[in-house]
Design a protein around this motif. Structure first.
Motif, short mmCIF file in Angstrom:
data_model
loop_
_atom_site.label_atom_id
_atom_site.label_comp_id
_atom_site.label_asym_id
_atom_site.label_seq_id
_atom_site.Cartn_x
_atom_site.Cartn_y
_atom_site.Cartn_z
N GLY A 45 31.01 2.63 -92.53
CA GLY A 45 32.38 3.35 -93.20
C GLY A 45 31.47 4.85 -93.84
N VAL A 46 32.32 5.28 -95.41
CA VAL A 46 31.34 5.83 -95.31
C VAL A 46 30.92 6.16 -96.66
N TYR A 47 29.18 6.77 -97.05
CA TYR A 47 28.96 5.94 -98.23
C TYR A 47 28.17 7.74 -98.66
N VAL A 48 28.51 7.90 -99.54
CA VAL A 48 27.62 9.11 -100.66
C VAL A 48 26.39 8.90 -100.94
N LYS A 93 13.78 18.81 -110.45
CA LYS A 93 14.46 20.09 -109.46
C LYS A 93 16.11 20.45 -109.61
N GLY A 94 16.51 19.21 -109.41
CA GLY A 94 17.73 19.58 -109.26
C GLY A 94 18.63 18.05 -108.49
N LYS A 95 19.74 18.58 -108.00
CA LYS A 95 20.48 17.31 -107.20
C LYS A 95 21.24 18.19 -105.54
N PHE A 96 21.15 16.84 -105.31
CA PHE A 96 21.30 16.74 -103.40
C PHE A 96 22.17 15.70 -102.98
N VAL A 97 23.06 16.35 -102.55
CA VAL A 97 24.34 14.66 -102.50
C VAL A 97 24.82 15.24 -100.87
N ARG A 98 24.67 14.36 -100.67
CA ARG A 98 24.92 14.39 -99.10
C ARG A 98 26.62 13.32 -98.40
N LYS A 99 27.20 13.21 -97.47
CA LYS A 99 28.35 12.09 -97.16
C LYS A 99 27.61 11.84 -95.57
N VAL A 100 27.24 10.44 -95.89
CA VAL A 100 27.15 10.09 -94.77
C VAL A 100 27.61 8.32 -94.05
N THR A 101 27.95 8.58 -92.51
CA THR A 101 28.75 7.85 -91.61
C THR A 101 28.07 6.15 -91.22
N ILE A 102 28.63 5.28 -90.84
CA ILE A 102 27.67 4.50 -90.46
C ILE A 102 28.34 3.52 -89.68
N ILE A 103 28.30 4.12 -88.56
CA ILE A 103 29.31 3.20 -87.69
C ILE A 103 28.17 2.48 -85.79
N LYS A 104 28.91 0.84 -85.80
CA LYS A 104 27.53 0.60 -85.67
C LYS A 104 28.35 0.02 -84.29
N THR A 128 13.54 4.30 -96.88
CA THR A 128 14.75 3.82 -96.60
C THR A 128 15.02 3.00 -96.90
N PHE A 129 16.33 2.89 -97.23
CA PHE A 129 17.15 1.56 -97.45
C PHE A 129 17.81 0.94 -95.93
N ASP A 130 17.35 -0.41 -95.83
CA ASP A 130 17.92 -1.22 -95.22
C ASP A 130 18.76 -2.15 -95.71
N LEU A 131 19.92 -2.04 -95.75
CA LEU A 131 20.95 -2.39 -96.19
C LEU A 131 21.98 -3.40 -95.93
N ASN A 132 22.25 -3.58 -94.13
CA ASN A 132 22.65 -4.03 -93.17
C ASN A 132 24.31 -3.58 -94.40
N LEU A 133 24.47 -2.23 -93.89
CA LEU A 133 25.71 -1.80 -94.66
C LEU A 133 26.80 -1.80 -93.41
N TYR A 186 21.58 4.27 -89.02
CA TYR A 186 21.45 4.13 -87.47
C TYR A 186 21.37 2.02 -88.31
N HIS A 187 22.31 1.84 -87.31
CA HIS A 187 21.99 -0.12 -87.90
C HIS A 187 22.74 -0.29 -89.40
N GLY A 188 23.16 0.19 -90.18
CA GLY A 188 23.28 -0.31 -91.75
C GLY A 188 21.86 0.68 -92.26
N ILE A 189 21.45 0.99 -91.97
CA ILE A 189 19.95 1.87 -92.26
C ILE A 189 20.19 3.30 -92.64
N ILE A 190 19.85 3.46 -93.85
CA ILE A 190 19.36 4.61 -94.66
C ILE A 190 18.18 5.52 -94.86
N THR A 191 17.68 6.05 -94.35
CA THR A 191 16.67 6.64 -94.65
C THR A 191 16.59 8.62 -94.66
#
Length: 75
Positions: free
Chosen positions: A54-57, A64-75, A46-51, A1-6
């Motif tokens: 776009g699409v980010y991974v 314990k392992g790896k977790f991977v997800r796609k995130v789409t940022i739309i302002k 929380t990552f306040d990156l003002n990205l 949301y607004h370039g922030i990824i949590t």
């Protein structure tokens, strides 16, 4: 949301684990990287990156392992 990824661990598997969070854009460039994070269920990172839009991974790795997800940022 607004370039922030949590990133919020929701599973007990990540409690009291050390790990890393890496966010990469679609061209493969690392836009954020945090290491040696102490994970705890329900505690957000929380990552306040003002990205730009776009699409980010998001990669979350721990002992314990790896977790991977796609995130789409739309302002």
């Amino acid at each position: 949301y607004h370039g922030i990824i949590t990133v919020m661990p929701l599973q007990d598997d990540y409690d009291d684990q050390k790990g890393e969070i890496r966010i990469i854009n679609v061209s493969g460039k690392i836009v954020a990287d945090r290491t040696n994070i102490g994970f705890s269920k329900g505690s957000p990172e929380t990552f306040d990156l003002n990205l730009p839009d776009g699409v980010y991974v998001v990669y979350v790795t721990s002992t314990k392992g790896k977790f991977v997800r796609k995130v789409t940022i739309i302002k």
